[in-house]
Design a protein around this motif. Structure first.
Motif, PDB file in Angstrom:
ATOM      1  N   ALA A 103     -11.939  -5.244  -4.800  1.00 43.74           N
ATOM      2  CA  ALA A 103     -10.975  -4.458  -4.032  1.00 43.74           C
ATOM      3  C   ALA A 103     -11.192  -2.963  -4.226  1.00 43.74           C
ATOM      4  N   VAL A 104     -11.401  -2.539  -5.464  1.00 41.57           N
ATOM      5  CA  VAL A 104     -11.571  -1.117  -5.748  1.00 41.57           C
ATOM      6  C   VAL A 104     -12.895  -0.604  -5.197  1.00 41.57           C
ATOM      7  N   THR A 105     -13.920  -1.434  -5.224  1.00 40.10           N
ATOM      8  CA  THR A 105     -15.257  -0.999  -4.796  1.00 40.10           C
ATOM      9  C   THR A 105     -15.438  -1.048  -3.284  1.00 40.10           C
ATOM     10  N   ARG A 106     -14.890  -2.059  -2.634  1.00 37.70           N
ATOM     11  CA  ARG A 106     -15.215  -2.293  -1.225  1.00 37.70           C
ATOM     12  C   ARG A 106     -14.157  -1.799  -0.226  1.00 37.70           C
ATOM     13  N   TYR A 107     -12.905  -1.626  -0.652  1.00 33.76           N
ATOM     14  CA  TYR A 107     -11.854  -1.305   0.301  1.00 33.76           C
ATOM     15  C   TYR A 107     -11.382   0.138   0.151  1.00 33.76           C
ATOM     16  N   ASN A 108     -10.802   0.660   1.216  1.00 31.84           N
ATOM     17  CA  ASN A 108     -10.359   2.055   1.253  1.00 31.84           C
ATOM     18  C   ASN A 108      -8.946   2.217   0.687  1.00 31.84           C
ATOM     19  N   ILE A 109      -8.720   1.672  -0.480  1.00 28.60           N
ATOM     20  CA  ILE A 109      -7.402   1.790  -1.101  1.00 28.60           C
ATOM     21  C   ILE A 109      -7.299   3.136  -1.811  1.00 28.60           C
ATOM     22  N   GLU A 302     -17.634   1.472   2.338  1.00 26.29           N
ATOM     23  CA  GLU A 302     -16.227   1.145   2.145  1.00 26.29           C
ATOM     24  C   GLU A 302     -15.623   0.572   3.423  1.00 26.29           C
ATOM     25  N   GLN A 303     -14.996  -0.584   3.293  1.00 24.38           N
ATOM     26  CA  GLN A 303     -14.366  -1.207   4.456  1.00 24.38           C
ATOM     27  C   GLN A 303     -12.987  -0.607   4.688  1.00 24.38           C
ATOM     28  N   GLN A 304     -12.693  -0.312   5.970  1.00 25.89           N
ATOM     29  CA  GLN A 304     -11.423   0.301   6.334  1.00 25.89           C
ATOM     30  C   GLN A 304     -10.397  -0.781   6.656  1.00 25.89           C
ATOM     31  N   LEU A 305      -9.412  -0.924   5.775  1.00 27.68           N
ATOM     32  CA  LEU A 305      -8.354  -1.899   6.003  1.00 27.68           C
ATOM     33  C   LEU A 305      -7.260  -1.305   6.885  1.00 27.68           C
ATOM     34  N   LYS A 306      -6.585  -2.186   7.601  1.00 27.98           N
ATOM     35  CA  LYS A 306      -5.438  -1.743   8.384  1.00 27.98           C
ATOM     36  C   LYS A 306      -4.267  -1.463   7.448  1.00 27.98           C
ATOM     37  N   PRO A 309      -2.512  -4.694   5.319  1.00 32.12           N
ATOM     38  CA  PRO A 309      -3.404  -5.224   4.272  1.00 32.12           C
ATOM     39  C   PRO A 309      -3.738  -4.192   3.204  1.00 32.12           C
ATOM     40  N   ARG A 310      -3.858  -2.943   3.600  1.00 31.39           N
ATOM     41  CA  ARG A 310      -4.175  -1.884   2.633  1.00 31.39           C
ATOM     42  C   ARG A 310      -3.036  -1.711   1.634  1.00 31.39           C
ATOM     43  N   ILE A 311      -1.797  -1.759   2.114  1.00 29.78           N
ATOM     44  CA  ILE A 311      -0.637  -1.628   1.233  1.00 29.78           C
ATOM     45  C   ILE A 311      -0.560  -2.812   0.273  1.00 29.78           C
ATOM     46  N   VAL A 312      -0.780  -4.019   0.802  1.00 28.61           N
ATOM     47  CA  VAL A 312      -0.707  -5.227  -0.028  1.00 28.61           C
ATOM     48  C   VAL A 312      -1.764  -5.193  -1.122  1.00 28.61           C
ATOM     49  N   VAL A 313      -3.005  -4.881  -0.751  1.00 27.96           N
ATOM     50  CA  VAL A 313      -4.099  -4.844  -1.732  1.00 27.96           C
ATOM     51  C   VAL A 313      -3.854  -3.759  -2.771  1.00 27.96           C
TER      52      VAL A 313
END
Length: 564
Positions: A103-109, A302-306, A309-313
């Protein structure tokens, strides 16, 4: 009579090892002295331990100790308990660490830097301090336990094997997180993209492509988790309440109020080392069978989450990271609470710190003094030995490199027992002195410094040294004026990590110390057992603050290798 010319041409054993007549320079002596040091303080104690395990209390040669281990449930169940705890800890650490790293590496959190800091902070203190913190919260009289009971929620306590696994998991999953994060940042995404073009789902791609690619790194992290939990003494001792693991049993057999059994303690120690070695070779065997290569030309984006999903992750990741650092927060806050024995009262004060400075100032001085002496030795040896391993390869240096791996499979309790057995009688008596603690710290922690030194030395081009020598600068002066200075960041960062683990060392210290050489970690352990939670919290806060400052310095010196 032997022909002198033939005799001169015949290679001696020393020349075969790289120490022949034509090579007896400074580095040859460094190799030989380092080898002798490791023989004296690692190989000899281990053989003394093994030798001692074959004798009974009357001094007669026997296999009864090993027979008792495999026949008596009291003994072999301790091994099963250790394996069970370590295996469950490893599984849960992987289940937490891998998704968190992904999650930390791949998503835009957001807050990635803060998350990494929180996760790394959970590694700052040794597991036994984490155990102590959870006792304050979830123990028989913990404030969370009392809160749950007030609302009629049934909850026993954190004690028992489940509590040990819980504490170990929160303490050790950062190993998985750090290892896997590094692997995921450098993985080649072309294979994942090819699988995606064939219609594979994200989860299926992860299982069939990503996971096999990171398996060597993941297994290295899992090995670290398993070995650490398998060898740990403090956490099971504080939380077990009768639940015996092999390190606890070895310690109790060696140091007992009713008279110890050194022979049985030696037997348990040998079994501990054997199991650790088998686990290490098992991991290497699995990696050798399941190694995949990639070009590394296309690193992942980095994958851009909506929004949702971004808030949940983000919330899920922050919750895990925050829970991990709760022990450090608990220790720090409770160190300022008013206390009387095991009971905390409302209001803040510095009474716990005053009591610490009044009652156990020697433990604080011992911790920093012994670790300082150890770290000076480790830095000097780390620089010299790493140069021998990288630049002056020989049969002897290759053997030395292999011996340096021995401390990785030696639990601290086992090392302490082996040193006492080896050096409690003439010609060299070290038992009861501060020297034996320094030896234990150097033996256990030197590999950290050597590995960081060899890593940076491999990155330095030999042409720099060759250019200096070609200009007439002697090789030794070239090393100290040029190579040594270039190695300094890696050596110092590895040295500070060795320092961090030295000031937090409990297992070997608990076996080797006497009243005059007690350290902070031993004193915390004693204070917790006497229910002096306020002074224990104050000492733990001092230790945690020292570790935090040391880690920040290491991060500053280590560059990218230690960046948060």
């Amino acid at each position: 009579m032997q022909n002198p010319a033939v005799e001169a041409r015949r290679p001696s054993r020393l020349s075969f090892l790289g120490l022949g007549r034509g090579k007896r320079d400074f580095w040859s002596w460094v190799t030989l002295i380092s080898f002798l040091f490791w023989i004296a303080f690692v190989v000899y104690p281990l053989f003394s331990l093994l030798f001692n395990s074959f004798f009974n209390a009357e001094g007669k040669l026997t296999l009864a100790n090993y027979a008792h281990f495999f026949k008596l449930k009291y003994y072999y169940m301790a091994l099963w308990n250790s394996v069970k705890i370590s295996a469950l800890t490893t599984v849960f650490s992987v289940l937490i660490g891998v998704p968190l790293a992904y999650a930390v590496t791949r998503y835009n959190i957001p807050f990635k830097g803060a998350i990494r800091i929180l996760v790394i902070m959970s590694l700052l203190s040794p597991p036994f301090i984490g155990a102590y913190s959870w006792i304050l919260m979830l123990g028989n009289n913990g404030f969370i336990t009392r809160f749950l009971h007030e609302f009629g929620i049934p909850f026993q306590s954190v004690y028992g094997w489940k509590g040990i696994v819980f504490v170990f998991t929160l303490q050790l999953y950062p190993h998985i997180f750090l290892y896997v994060s590094g692997a995921l940042r450098t993985i080649d995404t072309s294979l994942e993209e090819a699988a995606e073009s064939l219609g594979r789902s994200s989860f299926h791609r992860f299982l069939t492509i990503t996971l096999p690619l990171i398996f060597p790194t993941l297994s290295a992290g899992a090995l670290m988790v398993f070995m650490t939990s398998f060898a740990d003494f403090g956490t099971p001792m504080l939380l077990g309440q009768g639940f015996k693991t092999l390190p606890i049993l070895a310690y109790e057999q060696f140091i007992s109020e009713t008279g110890g059994n050194p022979a049985m303690a030696s037997t348990l120690s040998v079994i501990l080392i054997t199991c650790s070695t088998l686990i290490l070779f098992g991991q290497r065997y699995l990696v050798s069978r399941k190694t995949y290569t990639m070009s590394g030309m296309r690193t992942p984006k980095e994958q851009q989450l909506k929004a949702l999903p971004r808030i949940v992750v983000t919330c899920a990741v922050l919750v895990v990271a925050f829970v991990s650092v709760i022990p450090q927060i608990t220790v720090f806050v409770t160190s300022f609470l008013k206390t009387k024995g095991p009971v905390f009262h409302s209001g803040f004060s510095l009474d716990s710190y005053r009591e610490v400075l009044y009652r156990v100032p020697k433990a604080i001085m011992n911790t920093y003094g012994l670790s300082l002496v150890s770290i000076v030795i480790m830095i000097v040896m780390g620089m010299l030995v790493s140069y021998v391993l990288v630049r002056r390869k020989s049969k002897l240096s290759a053997l030395l490199d292999g011996l340096l791996m021995v401390p990785y499979v030696m639990p601290g309790t086992v090392l302490g027992i082996s040193l006492i057995i080896a050096f409690n009688k003439p010609p060299l008596v070290l038992t009861g002195t501060w020297i034996i603690l320094v030896v234990a710290y150097v033996v256990r922690k030197l590999p950290y410094t050597i590995r960081s030194s060899t890593a940076i030395l491999y990155q330095l081009d030999k042409s720099v040294e060759e250019a200096s020598i070609s200009l007439g600068v002697p090789p030794m002066k070239t090393f100290f004026k040029t190579t040594g200075r270039l190695m300094a960041p890696g050596v110092l960062s590895g040295g500070i990590l060795s320092w961090i683990t030295s000031i937090n060392e409990l297992s070997s210290t608990l076996v080797l110390y006497v009243g005059a050489t007690a350290t902070i970690s031993v004193t915390i352990y004693s204070e917790v057992f006497t229910s002096s939670y306020g002074t224990a919290a104050a000492l733990a806060s001092i230790l945690t603050l020292s570790t935090l400052v040391s880690l920040l310095i290491a991060n500053k010196l280590g560059g990218k290798g230690l960046q948060l």
